[in-house]
Design a protein around this motif. Sequence first.
Motif, PDB file in Angstrom:
ATOM      1  N   ALA A 101     -71.159  -6.453  33.378  1.00 10.50           N
ATOM      2  CA  ALA A 101     -71.261  -6.080  32.097  1.00 10.50           C
ATOM      3  C   ALA A 101     -71.973  -4.633  32.151  1.00 10.50           C
ATOM      4  O   ALA A 101     -73.010  -4.558  32.997  1.00 10.50           O
ATOM      5  N   TYR A 102     -71.980  -3.577  31.074  1.00  7.97           N
ATOM      6  CA  TYR A 102     -72.499  -2.281  31.185  1.00  7.97           C
ATOM      7  C   TYR A 102     -72.434  -1.982  29.572  1.00  7.97           C
ATOM      8  O   TYR A 102     -71.456  -2.447  29.197  1.00  7.97           O
ATOM      9  N   PHE A 103     -73.356  -0.994  29.092  1.00 12.56           N
ATOM     10  CA  PHE A 103     -73.144  -0.388  27.900  1.00 12.56           C
ATOM     11  C   PHE A 103     -73.062   1.006  28.230  1.00 12.56           C
ATOM     12  O   PHE A 103     -73.716   1.436  29.069  1.00 12.56           O
ATOM     13  N   GLU A 104     -72.419   2.003  27.349  1.00 15.98           N
ATOM     14  CA  GLU A 104     -72.421   3.273  27.489  1.00 15.98           C
ATOM     15  C   GLU A 104     -73.170   3.750  26.250  1.00 15.98           C
ATOM     16  O   GLU A 104     -72.635   3.737  24.979  1.00 15.98           O
ATOM     17  N   SER A 110     -73.697   5.025  31.672  1.00 15.27           N
ATOM     18  CA  SER A 110     -73.544   3.742  31.737  1.00 15.27           C
ATOM     19  C   SER A 110     -74.664   2.991  32.253  1.00 15.27           C
ATOM     20  O   SER A 110     -75.356   3.395  33.432  1.00 15.27           O
ATOM     21  N   THR A 124     -62.367 -12.798  29.125  1.00 13.15           N
ATOM     22  CA  THR A 124     -62.094 -11.591  28.468  1.00 13.15           C
ATOM     23  C   THR A 124     -60.767 -11.417  28.949  1.00 13.15           C
ATOM     24  O   THR A 124     -60.220 -11.909  29.785  1.00 13.15           O
ATOM     25  N   LYS A 130     -63.846  -3.710  26.322  1.00 13.85           N
ATOM     26  CA  LYS A 130     -64.747  -2.530  25.894  1.00 13.85           C
ATOM     27  C   LYS A 130     -64.585  -2.326  24.638  1.00 13.85           C
ATOM     28  O   LYS A 130     -63.287  -2.038  24.097  1.00 13.85           O
ATOM     29  N   THR A 247     -70.806   1.976  23.366  1.00  9.84           N
ATOM     30  CA  THR A 247     -70.162   0.983  23.658  1.00  9.84           C
ATOM     31  C   THR A 247     -70.430  -0.051  24.724  1.00  9.84           C
ATOM     32  O   THR A 247     -71.354   0.065  25.243  1.00  9.84           O
ATOM     33  N   PHE A 248     -69.781  -1.114  24.688  1.00 14.44           N
ATOM     34  CA  PHE A 248     -70.171  -2.231  25.613  1.00 14.44           C
ATOM     35  C   PHE A 248     -68.973  -2.749  26.016  1.00 14.44           C
ATOM     36  O   PHE A 248     -67.926  -2.979  25.574  1.00 14.44           O
ATOM     37  N   TYR A 249     -69.111  -2.906  27.628  1.00 14.99           N
ATOM     38  CA  TYR A 249     -67.894  -3.389  28.337  1.00 14.99           C
ATOM     39  C   TYR A 249     -68.632  -4.786  29.147  1.00 14.99           C
ATOM     40  O   TYR A 249     -69.613  -4.915  29.487  1.00 14.99           O
ATOM     41  N   ASN A 251     -66.800  -8.192  31.468  1.00 15.60           N
ATOM     42  CA  ASN A 251     -65.650  -8.859  31.919  1.00 15.60           C
ATOM     43  C   ASN A 251     -66.019 -10.487  32.572  1.00 15.60           C
ATOM     44  O   ASN A 251     -66.879 -10.535  33.190  1.00 15.60           O
TER      45      ASN A 251
END
Length: 467
Positions: A101-104, A110, A124, A130, A247-249, A251
């Motif tokens: 996971a990461y956020f932007e 990121s 997911t 995302k 935003t957040f991603y 997986n």
Amino acid sequence: MKQFIFLLIILSISLTTFAQKVNQQDSIMLRKIFDEALVNGKSYDWLEHLSNSIGGRLSGSLEAERAVSYTKEELEELGLDKVWLQPVMVPKWVRGVNEYAYFESTTGNSTVVNICALGGSAPTPEGGLKANIVEVKGLEELAALGKEKIEGKIVFYNRPMNPKLIQTFEAYGGCVDQRYAGAMEASKFGATGVIVRSMSLKIDEHPHTGTMTYGDLPLEDRIPAAAISTKDANLLSGALKLNPKTTFYFNQTCRAFPDVESFNVIGEITGSMYPEKVIVVGGHLDSWDMGDGAHDDGAGCVQSMEVLRLFKRLDYKPKHTIRVVLFMNEENGLRGARKYAEVAENNNEKHIFALESDAGGFTPRGFSFQSSDEDFKQIENWKPLFEPYLVHYFVQGGSGADVAPLKKDYNVMAGLRPDSQRYFDYHHAHTDTFDKVNKRELELGGAAMTSLIYLYDKYGTVNDPVE
């Protein structure tokens, strides 16, 4: 009249002398129990094998199967009167590859964060998910925002455990609803996923998993849910304050399979006077797949096994049947506990007392009891016996999830209460490992449990059912 008063005085002196003699006998017995546990205890060795040779024991896994075989063999080695496996169907959920996971907060900038899928979560979409993220402090705030502000977004539940509460289990209970029901509730407002702050008072980079529910939501409406470490939760919250359009991603490839067969592991010493009346001691053999489940609840299992080993070693022949039960599937279903209670009910077994250890292998402080006021008065009379060992914190309250289904009007349920300040540092995380368990603290807990079982076997309960 004088003769009558004289007889009363003699009777009072005799009763007092008898009571002191009984207390002295009990004190001597408790000293023998603690001495044997601290000098020749087996619990630490058993836990080392469970943790380091078998590892995390999620229901339905190969590791859980190996733990069943191992503990059954060890109980048989103790020379108990009976050892057996009780079949139970359990859920099978597999985590898959490591989550990412990461956020932007700004385009192209990121920040990778630490997450783990919640137990039972849906995956997911392939390639990950995302979306914009919205922070809430709980289910009420989620509902207040409504569908207009939630739909199409990832919900970030960020209500921490309350640090003001000395009883950390109370702090845990005050915020665990967002983990358990967060995805189910967020999906009703059109959310695409859920991120939940880990249930821990420690600020670190280790996410804590745990069970969750979708209720009766159809499969197509189930959204992925993950826990985020407390340190990264604070970081994400700060980023959202600076840029609400962050935003957040994430997986995750977890997957649920059909139920599989597993077992409760049971062993007993048959009672010499009341074999039909049962005293149970136990913990849950399953654990989460992260870490090796040393505190949750390998410690409780080996302490419960140690109770029967100590009785055998000290050649103590109990009046009642003393039974150890290593329950399967406490973490994500309580199937083992329900099956055991169901079979006990069908067999018309009378369980007069049940003790559970499921709060870690830390220094024991005392016990909590589910009991009548009359029974608790009896319990309070035993406190002085535990004071030399500093295990005399006796309160009315909860017992344990696995023994709770056995509760009747006539019996008493209890839970070992160790010092809980560090428990949620490791609970359900990668850090719940054997090296976090102190040998002496673990053995003190097993001795305290054995002592309480001994007293209940000797004196029974106030409302002990008469055949």
